[in-house]
Design an enzyme around this catalytic site. Structure first.
Site, PDB file in Angstrom:
ATOM      1  N   GLY A   1       3.293   7.836 101.161  1.00 17.95           N
ATOM      2  CA  GLY A   1       1.978   8.225 101.644  1.00 17.95           C
ATOM      3  C   GLY A   1       0.904   7.725 100.700  1.00 17.95           C
ATOM      4  O   GLY A   1       1.193   7.371  99.558  1.00 17.95           O
TER       5      GLY A   1
ATOM      6  N   GLU B   1      -9.909   8.710  98.134  1.00 20.32           N
ATOM      7  CA  GLU B   1     -11.197   9.378  98.002  1.00 20.32           C
ATOM      8  C   GLU B   1     -12.272   8.380  98.407  1.00 20.32           C
ATOM      9  O   GLU B   1     -12.259   7.236  97.951  1.00 20.32           O
ATOM     10  CB  GLU B   1     -11.443   9.805  96.549  1.00 20.32           C
ATOM     11  CG  GLU B   1     -10.552  10.919  96.070  1.00 20.32           C
ATOM     12  CD  GLU B   1     -10.824  11.228  94.599  1.00 20.32           C
ATOM     13  OE1 GLU B   1     -11.989  11.441  94.226  1.00 20.32           O
ATOM     14  OE2 GLU B   1      -9.852  11.235  93.826  1.00 20.32           O
TER      15      GLU B   1
ATOM     16  N   TYR C   1      -9.849  16.620 103.416  1.00 18.19           N
ATOM     17  CA  TYR C   1     -10.402  17.724 102.639  1.00 18.19           C
ATOM     18  C   TYR C   1     -11.497  17.262 101.681  1.00 18.19           C
ATOM     19  O   TYR C   1     -11.716  16.059 101.493  1.00 18.19           O
ATOM     20  CB  TYR C   1      -9.282  18.428 101.851  1.00 18.19           C
ATOM     21  CG  TYR C   1      -8.379  17.493 101.056  1.00 18.19           C
ATOM     22  CD1 TYR C   1      -7.484  16.647 101.711  1.00 18.19           C
ATOM     23  CD2 TYR C   1      -8.421  17.445  99.671  1.00 18.19           C
ATOM     24  CE1 TYR C   1      -6.660  15.790 101.004  1.00 18.19           C
ATOM     25  CE2 TYR C   1      -7.590  16.590  98.948  1.00 18.19           C
ATOM     26  CZ  TYR C   1      -6.712  15.767  99.629  1.00 18.19           C
ATOM     27  OH  TYR C   1      -5.904  14.912  98.927  1.00 18.19           O
TER      28      TYR C   1
ATOM     29  N   ASP D   1     -12.513  16.972  97.966  1.00 13.93           N
ATOM     30  CA  ASP D   1     -11.951  16.993  96.624  1.00 13.93           C
ATOM     31  C   ASP D   1     -13.108  16.826  95.650  1.00 13.93           C
ATOM     32  O   ASP D   1     -13.635  15.726  95.513  1.00 13.93           O
ATOM     33  CB  ASP D   1     -10.924  15.871  96.460  1.00 13.93           C
ATOM     34  CG  ASP D   1     -10.237  15.926  95.112  1.00 13.93           C
ATOM     35  OD1 ASP D   1      -9.706  17.002  94.774  1.00 13.93           O
ATOM     36  OD2 ASP D   1     -10.247  14.920  94.394  1.00 13.93           O
TER      37      ASP D   1
ATOM     38  N   GLU E   1     -11.708  13.361 100.995  1.00 14.87           N
ATOM     39  CA  GLU E   1     -10.437  12.716 100.683  1.00 14.87           C
ATOM     40  C   GLU E   1      -9.496  12.834 101.871  1.00 14.87           C
ATOM     41  O   GLU E   1      -9.443  13.860 102.544  1.00 14.87           O
ATOM     42  CB  GLU E   1      -9.803  13.355  99.435  1.00 14.87           C
ATOM     43  CG  GLU E   1      -8.450  12.741  99.077  1.00 14.87           C
ATOM     44  CD  GLU E   1      -8.030  12.993  97.620  1.00 14.87           C
ATOM     45  OE1 GLU E   1      -8.868  13.443  96.813  1.00 14.87           O
ATOM     46  OE2 GLU E   1      -6.857  12.721  97.294  1.00 14.87           O
TER      47      GLU E   1
ATOM     48  N   HIS F   1      -4.419   6.722  95.554  1.00 16.21           N
ATOM     49  CA  HIS F   1      -3.106   7.052  95.002  1.00 16.21           C
ATOM     50  C   HIS F   1      -2.008   6.770  96.016  1.00 16.21           C
ATOM     51  O   HIS F   1      -2.155   7.087  97.193  1.00 16.21           O
ATOM     52  CB  HIS F   1      -3.061   8.532  94.604  1.00 16.21           C
ATOM     53  CG  HIS F   1      -4.107   8.917  93.594  1.00 16.21           C
ATOM     54  ND1 HIS F   1      -4.456  10.227  93.326  1.00 16.21           N
ATOM     55  CD2 HIS F   1      -4.898   8.171  92.767  1.00 16.21           C
ATOM     56  CE1 HIS F   1      -5.397  10.268  92.389  1.00 16.21           C
ATOM     57  NE2 HIS F   1      -5.694   9.030  92.041  1.00 16.21           N
TER      58      HIS F   1
ATOM     59  N   ARG G   1       8.244  13.053  93.589  1.00 14.17           N
ATOM     60  CA  ARG G   1       7.187  12.311  94.278  1.00 14.17           C
ATOM     61  C   ARG G   1       6.444  11.539  93.193  1.00 14.17           C
ATOM     62  O   ARG G   1       5.650  12.100  92.458  1.00 14.17           O
ATOM     63  CB  ARG G   1       6.234  13.268  95.012  1.00 14.17           C
ATOM     64  CG  ARG G   1       5.078  12.568  95.715  1.00 14.17           C
ATOM     65  CD  ARG G   1       4.178  13.571  96.434  1.00 14.17           C
ATOM     66  NE  ARG G   1       3.538  14.506  95.516  1.00 14.17           N
ATOM     67  CZ  ARG G   1       2.240  14.483  95.189  1.00 14.17           C
ATOM     68  NH1 ARG G   1       1.433  13.581  95.705  1.00 14.17           N
ATOM     69  NH2 ARG G   1       1.747  15.370  94.353  1.00 14.17           N
TER      70      ARG G   1
ATOM     71  N   HIS H   1       3.660   9.580  91.666  1.00 12.81           N
ATOM     72  CA  HIS H   1       2.242   9.572  91.998  1.00 12.81           C
ATOM     73  C   HIS H   1       1.624   8.371  91.273  1.00 12.81           C
ATOM     74  O   HIS H   1       1.432   8.421  90.063  1.00 12.81           O
ATOM     75  CB  HIS H   1       1.653  10.896  91.492  1.00 12.81           C
ATOM     76  CG  HIS H   1       0.255  11.168  91.905  1.00 12.81           C
ATOM     77  ND1 HIS H   1      -0.132  11.226  93.224  1.00 12.81           N
ATOM     78  CD2 HIS H   1      -0.851  11.435  91.185  1.00 12.81           C
ATOM     79  CE1 HIS H   1      -1.416  11.510  93.281  1.00 12.81           C
ATOM     80  NE2 HIS H   1      -1.890  11.637  92.060  1.00 12.81           N
TER      81      HIS H   1
END
Lengths: 482, 60
Positions: free
Chosen positions: A8, A12, A81, A83, A88, A145, A228, A230
């Site tokens: 995924g 931002e 949402y 952030d 984001e 990310h 996960r 990142h």
């Protein structure tokens, strides 16, 4: 069999209020994110939006009204949402780089639709501008990310040892291009990367200061047998081909790393310093010192890594050809990659204006840089290049629009997104790894989704389709972990 | 995808290429000129103000 590579991205977006110098970006972001939920411009918002005349504390200090939708889960399984001071978008979980790219582009479309609604509510006085880039040119960066699921048995030390060289040299196919320099880094009129100036460490936990090339955040949002990873080092891209190749090469690299198949690949002696060099090396000729002596260019290192991966196998569909072709093109004639790479396309345009006598220090150059990333189709310079067939695409507009409301079928995003579409009135809360429903009596029931590649349409489609309500579905699921 | 690309880019060899390159180069210059003109029409009216106002704090 290796761990499925659930993938995924999180983006931002930069936000502006056209023609207004000072406004509160947290309030602006809430208006955009909440637009489809009926958060509309009222007197409170008008005042709050323009409140921060003196806002040293951007975003802080303003309490949003109760119930303001600043954290939404969408029908495609994505999360949308506020952030801090940015809207984001986090894509739903996908199982391959092509789907990850499609849902990354669906994020732009989501922002486009929401910002239009929010702008309409402002009236004719102004409108919101949204930018998919990573820097404001004044020393502030915001992230793109990538998240990739790994087997936790892969020692983190191996990631730290081998991943930085891949990420730093991947810039040549992943860079979005930037006019100028920030954060006190060495001078340049133009750089390959938006983000490179902001990385100062090889490994660490931070994302907002002293950023590391390898981020150690460990929130699996799943069964802890998985990690996960990142990855915060990459640029956000407008180009579909570039997003696909950037993500695809990373996923392939990590698959081979898990299989311990990468021993002996070149390792940069100083990855942070090499990042500065690669980002300024527009001609792709600078040699980077390697551990154990010797040196190689970023392009040579990418080619060596690609060869190793080709010998290893297990390439995600389409990635090997696209990556090899990009590296070949860059080796032969950089400018021919303008049909796929943001940094080359942008450079071509900027150089054209420089040849017309515009100085690199002229604000017009920086404006062109910014406007390349505007998500408004009537303003976006990237969109101009796509519409005039100067840049290649992987998807039609129709496919991207469909992905705004339809989840991937082969991850838990399918159950999440489908429940948002069918049972939204019964959802009490939705997160990455669970759904909580309220029945008519106000009783809560929780459906855990601890396996990212579980709760798929193949597993649960019949049960969900046979259910009129979420309560019925929960009963049929029998509390099973999807 | 990549195959299609390679086909599009395959060019004639030798002297034939030299001859055919001339109009292509002129064409490219024309294309970039058209593009720059077009970009000029969609650029934000006041580049200096646009760039100055573009401030993004509180990322990540």
């Amino acid at each position: 069999m290796s761990t499925p590579k659930v993938i995924g991205t999180e983006t931002e977006f930069g936000i502006t209020l056209k023609g207004v110098a000072r406004f509160n970006p947290a309030v602006a972001s809430a208006l955009v994110v909440g637009a489809k939920q009926g958060v509309t411009m009222n007197d409170w918002f008008k005042e709050a939006l323009l409140l921060s005349e003196d806002a040293g504390n951007w975003g802080a200090g303003v309490a949003l009204p109760e119930g303001t939708g600043v954290n939404r889960v969408l029908a495609n399984g994505a999360r949308f949402y506020v952030d801090h001071a940015h809207p984001e978008y986090a894509t739903p979980e996908t199982t391959n780089p092509l789907d990850a790219t499609l849902y990354d582009k669906a994020g732009e479309e989501t922002l486009r639709q929401s910002s239009k609604l929010a702008s309409d509510a402002l009236g004719s006085a102004s409108s919101f501008g949204l930018y998919k880039n990573n820097s404001d040119g004044k020393g502030n960066s915001y992230g793109f990310h990538e998240n990739v699921m790994l087997d936790r048995r892969l020692p983190f030390g191996e990631i730290v040892r081998l991943l930085p060289t891949f990420l730093v040299t991947r810039r040549i196919i992943g860079g979005a291009g930037k006019v100028g320099v920030e954060n006190g880094r060495p001078a340049a009129f133009y750089q390959v990367s938006q983000r490179s100036d902001f990385f100062e460490e090889v490994v660490g936990l931070e994302t907002t200061m002293r950023r590391p090339i390898v981020n150690t955040r460990d929130e699996p949002h799943s069964d802890p047998a998985y990690r996960r990873l990142h990855v915060i080092y990459g640029d956000a891209n407008m180009s579909e081909v570039q997003t696909f190749t950037k993500i695809g090469s990373l996923v392939w690299f990590l698959t081979a790393l898990e299989a311990a198949a990468l021993d002996g690949i070149p390792r940069l002696l100083d990855p942070v310093l090499a990042g500065d060099v690669v980002s300024r090396d527009l001609e792709l000729t600078q040699e980077l010192p390697l551990v154990g002596g010797g040196a190689a260019t970023a392009l040579e290192i990418q080619q060596l890594i690609l060869q190793r991966l080709q010998a290893f196998g297990l390439a995600p569909a389409g990635v090997a050809d696209e990556w090899a072709d990009l590296l070949d093109t860059l080796g032969r004639s950089r400018d021919e990659a303008a049909d796929r790479l943001d940094w080359v396309a942008k450079l071509t345009v900027l150089r054209g204006f420089a040849e017309r006598g515009v100085a690199w220090s002229d604000p017009k150059m920086r404006a062109i840089d910014l406007q390349y990333h505007d998500i408004d189709h009537s303003k976006s310079l990237h969109r101009r290049l796509v519409e005039t067939a100067r840049m290649r695409r992987l998807f039609t507009d129709g496919q991207i629009e469909e992905a705004v409301t339809r989840p991937p079928t082969d991850t838990r995003a399918w159950l999440r997104g489908t429940c948002v579409r069918l049972f939204s009135s019964e959802i009490a809360s939705a997160s990455w790894d669970s759904l909580v429903f309220t029945n008519l009596d106000g009783e809560l029931s929780r459906v855990p989704m601890m396996t990212p590649h579980g709760a798929t349409e193949a597993e649960l489609g019949d049960i969900v389709r046979a259910s009129e309500t979420a309560s019925e579905m929960v009963t049929r699921l029998g509390g099973a972990d999807g | 995808m990549a195959e299609q690309e390679r086909r599009q880019r395959s060019k004639p060899k030798g002297s034939q290429r030299a001859l055919e390159n001339l109009p292509v180069v002129a064409d490219r210059t024309q294309h970039i000129d058209d593009l720059l003109d077009e970009i000029d029409t969609v650029l934000e009216e006041n580049a200096e103000e646009f760039v100055r106002n573009y401030v993004q704090k509180g990322g990540e």
